[in-house]
Design an enzyme around this catalytic site. Sequence first.
Site, PDB file in Angstrom:
ATOM      1  N   GLY A   1       0.825  -1.203   0.000  1.00 14.90           N
ATOM      2  CA  GLY A   1       0.000   0.000   0.000  1.00 14.90           C
ATOM      3  C   GLY A   1       0.855   1.247   0.000  1.00 14.90           C
TER       4      GLY A   1
ATOM      5  N   GLU B   1      10.101  -4.638  -8.980  1.00 17.62           N
ATOM      6  CA  GLU B   1       8.724  -4.569  -9.485  1.00 17.62           C
ATOM      7  C   GLU B   1       8.710  -4.123 -10.951  1.00 17.62           C
ATOM      8  OE1 GLU B   1       6.325  -1.314  -7.965  1.00 17.62           O
ATOM      9  OE2 GLU B   1       4.547  -2.588  -8.032  1.00 17.62           O
TER      10      GLU B   1
HETATM   11  C1  FAD Z   1      -5.179  -1.275 -11.681  1.00 19.90           C
HETATM   12  C2  FAD Z   1      -4.201  -0.555 -10.805  1.00 19.90           C
HETATM   13  C3  FAD Z   1      -3.515  -1.266  -9.836  1.00 19.90           C
HETATM   14  C4  FAD Z   1      -2.635  -0.607  -8.962  1.00 19.90           C
HETATM   15  N1  FAD Z   1      -2.057  -1.297  -7.918  1.00 19.90           N
HETATM   16  C5  FAD Z   1      -1.370  -0.599  -6.964  1.00 19.90           C
HETATM   17  C6  FAD Z   1      -0.925  -1.255  -5.770  1.00 19.90           C
HETATM   18  O1  FAD Z   1      -1.116  -2.469  -5.585  1.00 19.90           O
HETATM   19  N2  FAD Z   1      -0.308  -0.517  -4.813  1.00 19.90           N
HETATM   20  C7  FAD Z   1      -0.093   0.825  -4.959  1.00 19.90           C
HETATM   21  O2  FAD Z   1       0.459   1.440  -4.036  1.00 19.90           O
HETATM   22  N3  FAD Z   1      -0.493   1.473  -6.083  1.00 19.90           N
HETATM   23  C8  FAD Z   1      -1.130   0.797  -7.083  1.00 19.90           C
HETATM   24  N4  FAD Z   1      -1.568   1.443  -8.224  1.00 19.90           N
HETATM   25  C9  FAD Z   1      -1.347   2.882  -8.354  1.00 19.90           C
HETATM   26  C10 FAD Z   1      -0.395   3.250  -9.482  1.00 19.90           C
HETATM   27  O3  FAD Z   1       0.927   2.995  -9.090  1.00 19.90           O
HETATM   28  C11 FAD Z   1      -0.668   4.722  -9.836  1.00 19.90           C
HETATM   29  O4  FAD Z   1      -1.944   4.791 -10.443  1.00 19.90           O
HETATM   30  C12 FAD Z   1       0.371   5.290 -10.734  1.00 19.90           C
HETATM   31  O5  FAD Z   1       1.612   5.385 -10.064  1.00 19.90           O
HETATM   32  C13 FAD Z   1      -0.020   6.693 -11.220  1.00 19.90           C
HETATM   33  O6  FAD Z   1      -0.394   7.486 -10.117  1.00 19.90           O
HETATM   34  P1  FAD Z   1      -1.779   8.280 -10.125  1.00 19.90           P
HETATM   35  O7  FAD Z   1      -2.840   7.359 -10.589  1.00 19.90           O
HETATM   36  O8  FAD Z   1      -1.971   8.911  -8.805  1.00 19.90           O
HETATM   37  O9  FAD Z   1      -1.580   9.378 -11.244  1.00 19.90           O
HETATM   38  P2  FAD Z   1      -1.200  10.909 -11.036  1.00 19.90           P
HETATM   39  O10 FAD Z   1       0.012  11.042 -10.197  1.00 19.90           O
HETATM   40  O11 FAD Z   1      -2.424  11.644 -10.628  1.00 19.90           O
HETATM   41  O12 FAD Z   1      -0.803  11.297 -12.539  1.00 19.90           O
HETATM   42  C14 FAD Z   1      -1.797  11.402 -13.579  1.00 19.90           C
HETATM   43  C15 FAD Z   1      -1.086  11.584 -14.903  1.00 19.90           C
HETATM   44  O13 FAD Z   1      -0.343  12.808 -14.877  1.00 19.90           O
HETATM   45  C16 FAD Z   1       1.031  12.560 -15.185  1.00 19.90           C
HETATM   46  N5  FAD Z   1       1.866  13.445 -14.341  1.00 19.90           N
HETATM   47  C17 FAD Z   1       1.751  13.692 -13.019  1.00 19.90           C
HETATM   48  N6  FAD Z   1       2.696  14.562 -12.617  1.00 19.90           N
HETATM   49  C18 FAD Z   1       3.451  14.849 -13.709  1.00 19.90           C
HETATM   50  C19 FAD Z   1       4.582  15.675 -13.957  1.00 19.90           C
HETATM   51  N7  FAD Z   1       5.151  16.401 -12.977  1.00 19.90           N
HETATM   52  N8  FAD Z   1       5.089  15.731 -15.215  1.00 19.90           N
HETATM   53  C20 FAD Z   1       4.513  15.031 -16.227  1.00 19.90           C
HETATM   54  N9  FAD Z   1       3.436  14.223 -16.052  1.00 19.90           N
HETATM   55  C21 FAD Z   1       2.910  14.131 -14.814  1.00 19.90           C
HETATM   56  C22 FAD Z   1       1.292  11.099 -14.866  1.00 19.90           C
HETATM   57  O14 FAD Z   1       2.332  10.617 -15.677  1.00 19.90           O
HETATM   58  C23 FAD Z   1      -0.063  10.468 -15.188  1.00 19.90           C
HETATM   59  O15 FAD Z   1      -0.097  10.110 -16.551  1.00 19.90           O
HETATM   60  C24 FAD Z   1      -2.399   0.785  -9.127  1.00 19.90           C
HETATM   61  C25 FAD Z   1      -3.082   1.487 -10.146  1.00 19.90           C
HETATM   62  C26 FAD Z   1      -3.976   0.841 -10.969  1.00 19.90           C
HETATM   63  C27 FAD Z   1      -4.704   1.650 -12.015  1.00 19.90           C
END
Ligand code: FAD
Length: 385
Positions: free
Chosen positions: A121, A243
């Site tokens: 998490g 990972e």
């Molecule tokens: C099906 C699924 C399973 C997952 N499983 C896990 C899990 O088991 N454990 C866990 O901890 N997490 C998990 N995740 C979370 C996953 O790691 C995140 O969704 C991912 O890291 C992206 O973070 P976010 O969704 O908060 O996107 P955000 O950080 O909100 O970003 C949204 C978009 O904006 C872009 N962006 C943001 N900031 C910048 C910047 N400064 N410059 C350029 N582009 C930017 C990103 O590249 C992205 O495309 C999972 C996600 C999914 C969808």
Amino acid sequence: MSGAESFPEIRDAVRKLCAQFPGEYWRALDRERTYPTEFVQALTRAGFLSVLIPEAYGGSGLGLAAATAVLEEIHRSGCNGGACHAQMYTMGTILKHGSEAQKQAYLPKIASGELRLQAFGVTEPTAGTDTTRISTFARREGDHYVVSGQKLWISRAEHSDLMVLLCRTTAREEAAKPSDGMSVLIVDLRDSVGNGLTIRPVRTMLNHATTELFFDGLKVPVENLVGEEGKGFRYILDGMNAERILIASECIGDGRFFVDRASAYAKEREVFGRPIGQNQGVQFPIARAHVQVTAASLMVDKAAAMFDAGEPCGTEANMAKMLASEASWFAADTAIQTHGGFGFAEDYDIERKFRETRLYQVAPISTNLILSHVGTHVLGMPKSF
Ligand SMILES: Cc1cc2nc3c(=O)[nH]c(=O)nc-3n(C[C@H](O)[C@H](O)[C@H](O)COP(=O)(O)OP(=O)(O)OC[C@H]3O[C@@H](n4cnc5c(N)ncnc54)[C@H](O)[C@@H]3O)c2cc1C
């Protein structure tokens, strides 16, 4: 050695196991968004999920390159390792940073499958990719931490006994650096649900058993702290290389699945009195997909070899994940196009794998963040955040 040639015995055994879980099995689960319990149990029994656990703790200690071969073959066979890949690498945090007592208590049971460590998490709804902004807080009270906060996208939490949790033990404003003041706790999910932890499933476009977690005064014994309090961010970063490399190998498997299926279909489907694959407009994208997957697999092999040699490999792990996820996505798109209308039919498994492989350009780290790492850390250009 190319990915396709390494560990032939492991690959062969994984293929045989996967043959027992054909498309029908995955389609039925996908429709209902159900967890592939039998598949995960079969992999566990065969010892494939414990390849990274050293022999001294009951695993086979074969290393990351062997683990990439396992996951690649699972995906090439049309199966999905997303249901269980975390059992392979999440334990790395305990192995690298845990006490001997924690290793003895957990690792042999994880290796045997008696304990499932499928959940980690980190992500929170408001922090997003900026992990230093997480706010789930563990307050020390005597011999317990009391955890409150929220996590999002925590996969497999409903199918795991343990979870590795990153939370704050010092507020960001009070820490010397934003990345200080975070700690890793091992949470026993079996005791926690209903006692300060609520798990709510999140339905997504793919069958990934992901959830939202609500912590409201969950008590976690202090002995479940991994390593030193306040240093958790570094521990989690360490685990992320494994990972990313393993997920890259899943993308390579997906890419090979799509190229196998598309080239077979292009040879057999006849339109205008000849196989569609005789048309270079159909043939070349499939050939290009093969080239891209093959090139990306070399990067995965390199990153895995560096990891196994104990060398720093953050950049290579990132590059492998980016190249492999883009190669698998191009291959997925090409496979849909090659199959025409049949690409959209559930029975062909192309549309399911298409949805599954799309995830990997976003999770576990999005492509932009990888480019930002390369732009600033490797090429020395100015940071944007
Ligand atoms: C099906 C699924 C399973 C997952 N499983 C896990 C899990 O088991 N454990 C866990 O901890 N997490 C998990 N995740 C979370 C996953 O790691 C995140 O969704 C991912 O890291 C992206 O973070 P976010 O969704 O908060 O996107 P955000 O950080 O909100 O970003 C949204 C978009 O904006 C872009 N962006 C943001 N900031 C910048 C910047 N400064 N410059 C350029 N582009 C930017 C990103 O590249 C992205 O495309 C999972 C996600 C999914 C969808």
